[in-house]
Motif scaffolding. Sequence first.
Motif, PDB file in Angstrom:
ATOM      1  N   GLN A   1       0.435  -1.337  -0.148  1.00 51.84           N
ATOM      2  CA  GLN A   1      -0.346  -0.192  -0.193  1.00 51.84           C
ATOM      3  C   GLN A   1       1.284   0.763  -0.080  1.00 51.84           C
ATOM      4  O   GLN A   1       0.486   2.938  -0.700  1.00 51.84           O
ATOM      5  CB  GLN A   1      -0.980  -0.063   1.493  1.00 51.84           C
ATOM      6  CG  GLN A   1      -2.161  -1.066   0.970  1.00 51.84           C
ATOM      7  CD  GLN A   1      -2.559  -1.171   2.541  1.00 51.84           C
ATOM      8  OE1 GLN A   1      -2.145  -0.098   2.969  1.00 51.84           O
ATOM      9  NE2 GLN A   1      -3.873  -1.721   2.596  1.00 51.84           N
ATOM     10  N   GLU A   2       1.664   1.131   0.857  1.00 58.28           N
ATOM     11  CA  GLU A   2       2.912   2.363   1.060  1.00 58.28           C
ATOM     12  C   GLU A   2       3.721   2.332  -0.689  1.00 58.28           C
ATOM     13  O   GLU A   2       3.544   3.735  -0.956  1.00 58.28           O
ATOM     14  CB  GLU A   2       3.935   2.294   1.902  1.00 58.28           C
ATOM     15  CG  GLU A   2       2.907   2.211   3.115  1.00 58.28           C
ATOM     16  CD  GLU A   2       4.313   2.132   4.693  1.00 58.28           C
ATOM     17  OE1 GLU A   2       5.500   3.119   4.238  1.00 58.28           O
ATOM     18  OE2 GLU A   2       4.266   1.824   5.678  1.00 58.28           O
ATOM     19  N   LEU A   3       4.114   1.210  -0.806  1.00 59.03           N
ATOM     20  CA  LEU A   3       4.564   1.710  -1.994  1.00 59.03           C
ATOM     21  C   LEU A   3       3.696   2.017  -3.583  1.00 59.03           C
ATOM     22  O   LEU A   3       4.143   3.226  -4.615  1.00 59.03           O
ATOM     23  CB  LEU A   3       5.269   0.418  -2.644  1.00 59.03           C
ATOM     24  CG  LEU A   3       6.276   0.171  -3.739  1.00 59.03           C
ATOM     25  CD1 LEU A   3       7.312   0.987  -3.455  1.00 59.03           C
ATOM     26  CD2 LEU A   3       7.076  -1.210  -3.587  1.00 59.03           C
ATOM     27  N   THR A   4       2.558   1.508  -3.216  1.00 56.42           N
ATOM     28  CA  THR A   4       1.592   2.282  -4.600  1.00 56.42           C
ATOM     29  C   THR A   4       1.644   3.618  -4.012  1.00 56.42           C
ATOM     30  O   THR A   4       1.215   4.313  -5.491  1.00 56.42           O
ATOM     31  CB  THR A   4       0.076   1.184  -4.312  1.00 56.42           C
ATOM     32  OG1 THR A   4       0.298  -0.499  -4.918  1.00 56.42           O
ATOM     33  CG2 THR A   4      -0.549   2.294  -5.295  1.00 56.42           C
ATOM     34  N   GLN A   5       1.294   4.401  -2.986  1.00 54.67           N
ATOM     35  CA  GLN A   5       0.972   6.127  -2.504  1.00 54.67           C
ATOM     36  C   GLN A   5       2.105   6.736  -3.025  1.00 54.67           C
ATOM     37  O   GLN A   5       2.180   7.520  -4.107  1.00 54.67           O
ATOM     38  CB  GLN A   5       0.658   5.754  -0.939  1.00 54.67           C
ATOM     39  CG  GLN A   5      -1.067   5.193  -0.927  1.00 54.67           C
ATOM     40  CD  GLN A   5      -1.369   5.095   0.408  1.00 54.67           C
ATOM     41  OE1 GLN A   5      -0.303   5.184   1.654  1.00 54.67           O
ATOM     42  NE2 GLN A   5      -2.320   4.694   0.933  1.00 54.67           N
ATOM     43  N   ALA A   6       3.213   5.888  -2.806  1.00 52.52           N
ATOM     44  CA  ALA A   6       4.516   6.816  -3.426  1.00 52.52           C
ATOM     45  C   ALA A   6       4.930   6.811  -4.813  1.00 52.52           C
ATOM     46  O   ALA A   6       4.862   7.611  -5.688  1.00 52.52           O
ATOM     47  CB  ALA A   6       6.101   6.024  -2.631  1.00 52.52           C
ATOM     48  N   HIS A   7       4.244   5.809  -5.597  1.00 49.49           N
ATOM     49  CA  HIS A   7       4.771   5.315  -6.865  1.00 49.49           C
ATOM     50  C   HIS A   7       3.159   6.864  -7.957  1.00 49.49           C
ATOM     51  O   HIS A   7       3.991   7.536  -8.277  1.00 49.49           O
ATOM     52  CB  HIS A   7       4.585   4.433  -7.261  1.00 49.49           C
ATOM     53  CG  HIS A   7       5.127   3.269  -7.378  1.00 49.49           C
ATOM     54  ND1 HIS A   7       5.137   1.870  -7.514  1.00 49.49           N
ATOM     55  CD2 HIS A   7       6.665   3.245  -8.027  1.00 49.49           C
ATOM     56  CE1 HIS A   7       6.655   1.160  -7.143  1.00 49.49           C
ATOM     57  NE2 HIS A   7       7.474   2.531  -8.016  1.00 49.49           N
ATOM     58  N   ASP A   8       2.756   7.088  -6.486  1.00 49.79           N
ATOM     59  CA  ASP A   8       1.214   7.880  -7.368  1.00 49.79           C
ATOM     60  C   ASP A   8       1.985   8.925  -7.379  1.00 49.79           C
ATOM     61  O   ASP A   8       1.936   9.477  -8.056  1.00 49.79           O
ATOM     62  CB  ASP A   8       0.331   7.597  -6.640  1.00 49.79           C
ATOM     63  CG  ASP A   8      -0.659   6.101  -7.092  1.00 49.79           C
ATOM     64  OD1 ASP A   8      -0.166   5.544  -8.131  1.00 49.79           O
ATOM     65  OD2 ASP A   8      -1.979   6.010  -6.376  1.00 49.79           O
TER      66      ASP A   8
ATOM     67  N   LYS B   1      12.163   9.513  -4.552  1.00 51.59           N
ATOM     68  CA  LYS B   1      13.401   7.981  -5.104  1.00 51.59           C
ATOM     69  C   LYS B   1      13.563   7.054  -4.177  1.00 51.59           C
ATOM     70  O   LYS B   1      13.571   6.076  -3.870  1.00 51.59           O
ATOM     71  CB  LYS B   1      13.739   8.513  -6.493  1.00 51.59           C
ATOM     72  CG  LYS B   1      13.586   9.178  -7.580  1.00 51.59           C
ATOM     73  CD  LYS B   1      14.577   9.308  -8.240  1.00 51.59           C
ATOM     74  CE  LYS B   1      15.249   8.367  -8.803  1.00 51.59           C
ATOM     75  NZ  LYS B   1      15.865   8.883  -9.465  1.00 51.59           N
ATOM     76  N   ASP B   2      14.171   7.332  -3.541  1.00 53.01           N
ATOM     77  CA  ASP B   2      14.762   7.143  -2.090  1.00 53.01           C
ATOM     78  C   ASP B   2      13.758   5.954  -0.663  1.00 53.01           C
ATOM     79  O   ASP B   2      13.735   5.008  -0.943  1.00 53.01           O
ATOM     80  CB  ASP B   2      15.834   7.924  -1.051  1.00 53.01           C
ATOM     81  CG  ASP B   2      17.298   8.341  -1.767  1.00 53.01           C
ATOM     82  OD1 ASP B   2      17.534   8.085  -2.885  1.00 53.01           O
ATOM     83  OD2 ASP B   2      17.611   8.813  -1.407  1.00 53.01           O
ATOM     84  N   GLN B   3      12.936   6.885  -0.892  1.00 54.20           N
ATOM     85  CA  GLN B   3      11.317   6.077  -0.211  1.00 54.20           C
ATOM     86  C   GLN B   3      11.244   5.011  -0.825  1.00 54.20           C
ATOM     87  O   GLN B   3      11.236   4.371  -0.078  1.00 54.20           O
ATOM     88  CB  GLN B   3       9.971   7.101  -0.043  1.00 54.20           C
ATOM     89  CG  GLN B   3       8.877   6.552   1.119  1.00 54.20           C
ATOM     90  CD  GLN B   3       8.323   7.495   0.969  1.00 54.20           C
ATOM     91  OE1 GLN B   3       8.203   8.939   0.286  1.00 54.20           O
ATOM     92  NE2 GLN B   3       6.948   7.096   1.827  1.00 54.20           N
ATOM     93  N   ILE B   4      10.756   4.792  -2.454  1.00 57.02           N
ATOM     94  CA  ILE B   4      10.080   4.413  -2.825  1.00 57.02           C
ATOM     95  C   ILE B   4      11.496   2.983  -3.530  1.00 57.02           C
ATOM     96  O   ILE B   4      10.858   1.946  -2.560  1.00 57.02           O
ATOM     97  CB  ILE B   4      10.116   4.249  -4.620  1.00 57.02           C
ATOM     98  CG1 ILE B   4       9.002   5.420  -4.575  1.00 57.02           C
ATOM     99  CG2 ILE B   4       9.976   2.856  -5.373  1.00 57.02           C
ATOM    100  CD1 ILE B   4       8.337   5.925  -6.190  1.00 57.02           C
ATOM    101  N   THR B   5      12.315   3.442  -3.185  1.00 58.21           N
ATOM    102  CA  THR B   5      13.422   2.160  -3.139  1.00 58.21           C
ATOM    103  C   THR B   5      13.527   1.202  -1.745  1.00 58.21           C
ATOM    104  O   THR B   5      13.499   0.013  -2.001  1.00 58.21           O
ATOM    105  CB  THR B   5      15.040   2.483  -3.624  1.00 58.21           C
ATOM    106  OG1 THR B   5      14.904   3.449  -4.986  1.00 58.21           O
ATOM    107  CG2 THR B   5      16.199   2.236  -3.797  1.00 58.21           C
TER     108      THR B   5
END
Length: 65
Positions: free
Chosen positions: A11-18, A43-47
């Motif tokens: 869920q966090e990854l989807t929100q960060a990508h959005d 970008k760092d958070q997504i990684t």
Amino acid sequence: MLKDRRVLLEQELTQAHDRAAAMYLDIVTHDGDVQSSEYQDLKDQITSLQFDLNIVNQLIYKGHK
């Protein structure tokens, strides 16, 4: 426990990508800077989230719950 963590990470990854997609679109359509600290932090958070998700998935695959 790990499966619950996986759901939260996804869920966090989807929100960060959005957020990143919206930010990137704004950058490229308004002559912005992809090197901005805000965009780089995202970008760092997504990684980091992807790394954590990979670890959790490995643990689940190995039979840990």
